[in-house]
Write an enzyme that holds these catalytic residues in place. Structure first.
Site: not given
Length: 443
Positions: A10-11, A42, A80, A281, A303, A359, A424, A440
């Site tokens: 990735a990197a 992933c 390496v 990583d 990434n 909830k 909404y 709120r």
């Protein structure tokens, strides 16, 4: 300019492509220990349970593409072993021939990732004991499962452990998950983890919490797992107990590492050594809420850091803005999302904080099909700035976690959530989003 990149996933390949686009005269050499380039780690659990039909589907670009289309010296099976930082030379071994090699560099990038932890337990090398990181690992797991495996034991209850528990269960396997701590998903607080435990039990996962694995037994193949409390019969083991940065080869270079071996970098992805960069990583990432270096190995971060490292190496200065620890996972019917600090982390950092729990319905209550969202917000007691959030539910988790991530990135308070102009319509939300309802109600 000679650019050398150690690591081709990735990197590493995000950096390689950024260098390719920025510096038309670049000579790019990539040294990859494995056999595969640029694939989505992933996605591997979903290949194993056939949700993703082919392993090839998670591969972004094959090594041949980087060689033939982009003119890179992209190598495989090259490990390496050492770096001469004074003369700027990388030394290694060709794993196919056993021959040594050396490559000089003007700019060097280390993107060696993190390897799964594999303790020196008795029986660790028995057939049937696996880790999951690479395409090769995935192929070996799938081949082994086809050998009549009926019972799988997973050691570790983090993200990989949970994803694979679902993957194995959907394949019809009996699944035992052993976790050393008292809860799975330790990045969540215990009250939220209880929801995950309930889902695991409902789906037939045999949870063993508070037990430490000590070894495995069997003749040629694993037959049982030993813990500090019991012995469990099994015919397949997946180790998922975390990862460690793959930086052992840097011993003697003088490069600065954190206590767990990750390479310390600044916002430009520069290390403590001249002309050497690190990303992904194997490198640290600055945590925006903690205001200090952290190590949270995630594909999104790898990434981003790779792109920024490549740009800086090629002369286009960019800064990495840091992480919030934003993550999300599918676990059977639940989605588990979190961002920022947990309550446990806030306590460890001695932040004065308040907690708001709720909830709520995933969309307008009168519209059919709504599901309960279990939500927890953590905010600073004095400034009211948001510190973190955890959300678990069946629908609408991803939407709210990403809203929280944006709010945390911009240092918003819990009360400022109320004023955000969110979308909404009854199938998607209520006129007051659940996050805004919590804003709120906050003190």
């Amino acid at each position: 300019m000679k650019y050398v990149i150690i690591g081709g996933v990735a990197a590493g390949m995000s950096a390689a492509m950024e260098i390719y686009r920025t510096d038309e005269t670049a000579e790019i050499t990539v040294l990859e220990r494995g056999e595969d380039y640029s694939y989505g780690q992933c996605g591997l659990p979903y290949v194993i349970n056939d949700v993703i039909p082919e392993l090839e589907d998670v591969v972004a670009r094959r090594v041949e593409t980087f060689r033939e289309k982009y003119g890179m010296d992209a190598r495989i099976s090259t490990e390496v072993t050492n770096i001469n930082v004074k003369d700027q030379i990388v030394y290694g071994i060709d794993l196919e021939t056993g021959d040594g090699f050396q490559v000089s560099y003007d700019k060097l990038l280390i993107t060696t990732g993190a390897d799964p932890v594999k303790p020196k337990w008795e029986g660790i090398d028995l057939k049937g004991v696996h880790t999951l990181k690479t395409l090769t690992d995935t192929e070996e797991i799938m081949q082994d499962l086809d050998e009549g495996v009926e019972h799988v034991t997973i050691v570790g209850g983090g993200y990989i452990g949970l994803e694979m528990a679902e993957s194995f269960k959907t394949l019809g396997k009996e699944v035992t998950l052993i976790q050393r701590g008292e809860q799975v998903a330790p990045i969540f607080d215990s009250d939220m983890a209880d929801l995950i435990h309930e889902e695991a039990k409902q789906k037939g996962i045999d949870l063993k919490l508070g037990e430490s694995v000590t070894g495995f037994s069997g003749k040629d193949r694993v037959e049982s797992v030993k813990t500090d409390q019991h012995t469990y019969s099994t015919d397949f083991v997946l180790l998922a107990i975390g990862v460690l940065a793959n930086t052992q080869f840097l011993q003697g270079t003088g490069i600065h590492l954190n206590p767990r071996g990750a390479i310390l970098v600044n916002p430009y992805m520069e290390t403590s050594l001249k002309n050497i960069y690190a990303a992904g990583d194997c490198a640290t990432d600055f945590h925006r809420i903690k205001q200090k270096d952290d190590h949270i190995p995630l594909g999104t971060t790898a990434n981003k850091q790779g792109r920024i490292a490549g740009a800086n190496m090629a002369g286009n200065p960019l800064q990495f803005k840091g992480v919030l620890g934003t993550s999300i996972i599918k676990f059977f019917d639940l989605t588990l999302g979190r961002v920022g600090l947990s309550e446990r982390e806030a306590e460890q950092l001695k932040f004065p904080y308040e907690v708001q729990t709720s909830k709520a319905n995933s969309h307008a209550g009168y519209y059919p099909g709504g599901e309960t969202l279990h939500m927890k917000l953590i905010y600073h007691r004095d400034s009211k700035k948001l510190l973190g959030g955890q959300i678990i539910g069946k629908k609408g988790v991803d939407k709210r976690v990403d809203v929280l991530a944006m709010a945390l990135y911009h240092d918003m308070t819990i009360h400022e959530l109320v004023d955000v102009d969110l979308s909404y319509a009854p199938p998607y939300n209520g006129v007051w989003d659940p996050l805004q309802q919590m804003g709120r109600k906050a003190k």
